[in-house]
Write an enzyme that holds these catalytic residues in place. Structure first.
Site, PDB file in Angstrom:
ATOM      1  CB  SER A 127      52.306  48.172  47.442  1.00 49.99           C
ATOM      2  OG  SER A 127      53.580  47.995  46.866  1.00 49.99           O
TER       3      SER A 127
ATOM      4  CE1 TYR B  12      51.144  43.057  46.343  1.00 46.12           C
ATOM      5  CE2 TYR B  12      52.689  44.743  45.633  1.00 46.12           C
ATOM      6  CZ  TYR B  12      51.998  44.101  46.641  1.00 46.12           C
ATOM      7  OH  TYR B  12      52.140  44.514  47.943  1.00 46.12           O
TER       8      TYR B  12
HETATM    9  N1  LIG Z   1      55.889  42.765  52.773  1.00 50.50           N
HETATM   10  C1  LIG Z   1      56.050  43.793  51.962  1.00 50.50           C
HETATM   11  O1  LIG Z   1      57.184  44.096  51.529  1.00 50.50           O
HETATM   12  C2  LIG Z   1      54.866  44.646  51.577  1.00 50.50           C
HETATM   13  C3  LIG Z   1      55.112  45.851  50.915  1.00 50.50           C
HETATM   14  C4  LIG Z   1      54.048  46.661  50.550  1.00 50.50           C
HETATM   15  C5  LIG Z   1      52.761  46.275  50.846  1.00 50.50           C
HETATM   16  N2  LIG Z   1      52.540  45.086  51.481  1.00 50.50           N
HETATM   17  C6  LIG Z   1      51.149  44.722  51.740  1.00 50.50           C
HETATM   18  O2  LIG Z   1      50.972  44.497  53.116  1.00 50.50           O
HETATM   19  C7  LIG Z   1      49.896  43.570  53.331  1.00 50.50           C
HETATM   20  C8  LIG Z   1      50.348  42.477  54.275  1.00 50.50           C
HETATM   21  O3  LIG Z   1      51.399  41.744  53.646  1.00 50.50           O
HETATM   22  P1  LIG Z   1      52.553  40.974  54.458  1.00 50.50           P
HETATM   23  O4  LIG Z   1      53.843  41.433  53.909  1.00 50.50           O
HETATM   24  O5  LIG Z   1      52.312  41.054  55.923  1.00 50.50           O
HETATM   25  O6  LIG Z   1      52.342  39.507  53.901  1.00 50.50           O
HETATM   26  P2  LIG Z   1      52.044  38.123  54.621  1.00 50.50           P
HETATM   27  O7  LIG Z   1      52.927  37.952  55.782  1.00 50.50           O
HETATM   28  O8  LIG Z   1      52.069  37.128  53.515  1.00 50.50           O
HETATM   29  O9  LIG Z   1      50.559  38.326  55.153  1.00 50.50           O
HETATM   30  C9  LIG Z   1      49.459  38.425  54.300  1.00 50.50           C
HETATM   31  C10 LIG Z   1      48.226  38.117  55.099  1.00 50.50           C
HETATM   32  O10 LIG Z   1      47.094  38.221  54.233  1.00 50.50           O
HETATM   33  C11 LIG Z   1      46.240  37.126  54.490  1.00 50.50           C
HETATM   34  N3  LIG Z   1      45.459  36.778  53.323  1.00 50.50           N
HETATM   35  C12 LIG Z   1      45.892  36.541  52.064  1.00 50.50           C
HETATM   36  N4  LIG Z   1      44.876  36.211  51.277  1.00 50.50           N
HETATM   37  C13 LIG Z   1      43.760  36.238  52.046  1.00 50.50           C
HETATM   38  C14 LIG Z   1      42.398  35.980  51.802  1.00 50.50           C
HETATM   39  N5  LIG Z   1      41.960  35.635  50.585  1.00 50.50           N
HETATM   40  N6  LIG Z   1      41.519  36.111  52.819  1.00 50.50           N
HETATM   41  C15 LIG Z   1      41.946  36.460  54.054  1.00 50.50           C
HETATM   42  N7  LIG Z   1      43.236  36.703  54.358  1.00 50.50           N
HETATM   43  C16 LIG Z   1      44.133  36.595  53.355  1.00 50.50           C
HETATM   44  C17 LIG Z   1      47.164  35.999  54.889  1.00 50.50           C
HETATM   45  O11 LIG Z   1      46.418  35.128  55.705  1.00 50.50           O
HETATM   46  P3  LIG Z   1      46.391  33.514  55.581  1.00 50.50           P
HETATM   47  O12 LIG Z   1      47.052  33.060  56.818  1.00 50.50           O
HETATM   48  O13 LIG Z   1      44.950  33.234  55.533  1.00 50.50           O
HETATM   49  O14 LIG Z   1      47.145  33.130  54.319  1.00 50.50           O
HETATM   50  C18 LIG Z   1      48.249  36.717  55.673  1.00 50.50           C
HETATM   51  O15 LIG Z   1      47.935  36.783  57.036  1.00 50.50           O
HETATM   52  C19 LIG Z   1      49.517  43.057  51.928  1.00 50.50           C
HETATM   53  O16 LIG Z   1      48.374  43.715  51.468  1.00 50.50           O
HETATM   54  C20 LIG Z   1      50.729  43.420  51.085  1.00 50.50           C
HETATM   55  O17 LIG Z   1      50.409  43.573  49.722  1.00 50.50           O
HETATM   56  C21 LIG Z   1      53.554  44.266  51.854  1.00 50.50           C
END
Ligand SMILES: NC(=O)c1ccc[n+]([C@@H]2O[C@H](COP(=O)([O-])OP(=O)(O)OC[C@H]3O[C@@H](n4cnc5c(N)ncnc54)[C@H](OP(=O)(O)O)[C@@H]3O)[C@@H](O)[C@H]2O)c1
Length: 265
Positions: free
Chosen positions: A140, A153
Site C-alpha cells: 500500500s 496498517y
Molecule cells: N482497497 C484499497 O484501497 C487498498 C489499497 C491498498 C492496498 N490494499 C490491499 O489490497 C489487498 C486486498 O484488499 P481489498 O481492498 O481487496 O480488500 P477486501 O475486499 O476486504 O479483501 C480482502 C481479502 O482478504 C481476505 N482475508 C482477510 N483476512 C484474511 C485471513 N486472515 N486469512 C485469509 N484471507 C483473509 C478476505 O477474505 P475473507 O473472505 O476470508 O474475509 C478478503 O477476501 C489487502 O492486502 C489490502 O491491504 C487495498
C-alpha cells in the site's frame, strides 16, 4: 516472460484478490484461491472456470500455521508459478474517539505482516528448490510514510514491503522473482469502510491489470498512482511542521458501527 500456469492468490474471495483471479483465469491456467469464506471463493472459482481455468478452493486463515500446510500440499500437486500474497485487513483511527483500536491494530499486524510472511516464506523455499517462480506482495502507499490515521496498517505494509524487496535481492540469483504492489485507493469493501477523500481511486479490475502488467515485467515496485507515491515519499524529508499541515487533508477514519473486527478489511 513466461505466462504463469499455476497461480495462487490469497484473499481471493473478493475485492482485488477476486479481480486478480479473473485477470489470470484462462484455458490452461490452474488457480489456487485462498480465503476463509467458502461461498465467496466458490463464486470466484465458478467465474474463473467459465473462462476455461481450473480453480481450486483453498480454505485457510493466513494468520494460522494451516496456511503453510495448505500451500505446501497444493504445491506438491501443482507447482506454483506465481503466488500473490493479497489477503489483508485495514486498521485506522476510529470515528468514535480518533484513536486506533487495539483489536484492529493487532489484526492488521497479524494478517498483513505475519500472515503474508507465513504465505510467502514456505512457497519461496519450494521455488528456490525448483530454481524458478514469482511472488507478489500486495502492499500500500501507506507503507511509504508513517500515516497517523492508520498507524498499524501503515507499519504492517511497510514491514511487508521491506521483506519482499529484501527477498527480491536475496532470491534473484536463485531464479525467484519478487515484487511489491504499492497501491493507492481501490474501490473494494475495504476502502468502503474509510471515510474521507479517496483521490485517484481505481476499480479492482484496473488494479489487477496494473499488477499483472507489472509482474510480467518483473518490476520491483508496482506503484499506482505514481504521483501520489512520490508525494507520500516526500513526507519523509519535509520538516515536521509542514508534514503536520499537509496530512489532515488526506486523513480518514474507520466506522466502528456494526464492525466485526475479525473481518475488518
Ligand atoms: N482497497 C484499497 O484501497 C487498498 C489499497 C491498498 C492496498 N490494499 C490491499 O489490497 C489487498 C486486498 O484488499 P481489498 O481492498 O481487496 O480488500 P477486501 O475486499 O476486504 O479483501 C480482502 C481479502 O482478504 C481476505 N482475508 C482477510 N483476512 C484474511 C485471513 N486472515 N486469512 C485469509 N484471507 C483473509 C478476505 O477474505 P475473507 O473472505 O476470508 O474475509 C478478503 O477476501 C489487502 O492486502 C489490502 O491491504 C487495498
Amino acid at each position: 516472460m513466461d505466462k504463469p500456469d499455476v497461480v495462487v492468490i490469497t484473499g481471493a474471495g473478493g475485492g482485488i484478490g477476486a479481480a486478480l483471479a479473473n485477470a489470470y483465469a484462462a484455458q490452461g491456467v490452474t488457480l489456487g484461491l485462498v480465503g476463509r469464506d467458502e461461498d465467496k471463493l466458490r463464486r470466484v472459482a465458478d467465474a474463473c472456470r467459465a473462462k476455461g481455468a481450473e480453480a481450486a478452493i483453498l480454505l485457510a486463515d493466513v494468520t494460522t500455521p494451516e496456511i503453510e500446510e495448505v500451500l505446501r500440499t497444493f504445491d506438491a500437486a501443482h507447482p506454483i508459478d506465481l503466488l500473490i500474497a493479497n489477503a489483508g485487513v485495514t486498521s485506522g483511527i476510529s470515528d468514535v474517539d480518533g484513536l486506533e483500536p487495539w483489536d484492529t491494530a493487532r489484526r492488521a499486524a497479524e494478517t498483513n505482516f505475519m500472515g503474508a510472511l507465513r504465505t510467502i516464506a514456505p512457497v519461496a523455499e519450494l521455488m528456490v528448490a525448483r530454481g524458478r517462480g514469482q511472488i507478489a506482495g500486495i502492499g500500500s502507499l501507506a507503507a511509504l510514510a508513517p500515516l497517523p490515521f492508520s498507524p498499524a496498517y501503515s507499519a504492517s505494509k511497510a514491514g511487508l514491503e521491506t521483506y519482499v524487496l529484501a527477498l527480491r535481492h536475496l532470491l534473484a540469483p536463485k531464479g525467484v522473482r519478487l515484487s511489491i504492489a504499492t497501491l493507492g485507493y481501490v474501490e473494494t469493501d475495504m476502502s468502503g469502510r474509510l471515510s474521507g477523500p479517496k483521490p485517484f481511486q481505481i476499480s479492482p479490475a484496473e488494479a489487477a491489470l496494473k499488477i499483472k502488467a507489472g509482474l510480467a515485467r518483473n518490476k520491483a515496485r508496482i506503484a499506482y498512482p505514481v504521483v501520489f507515491a512520490i508525494g507520500i515519499r516526500c513526507l519523509n524529508i519535509l520538516p515536521e511542521w509542514l508534514v503536520r499541515l499537509i496530512l489532515p487533508a488526506f486523513a480518514f477514519t474507520i466506522s466502528r458501527q456494526g464492525a466485526n473486527t475479525d473481518r475488518l478489511g
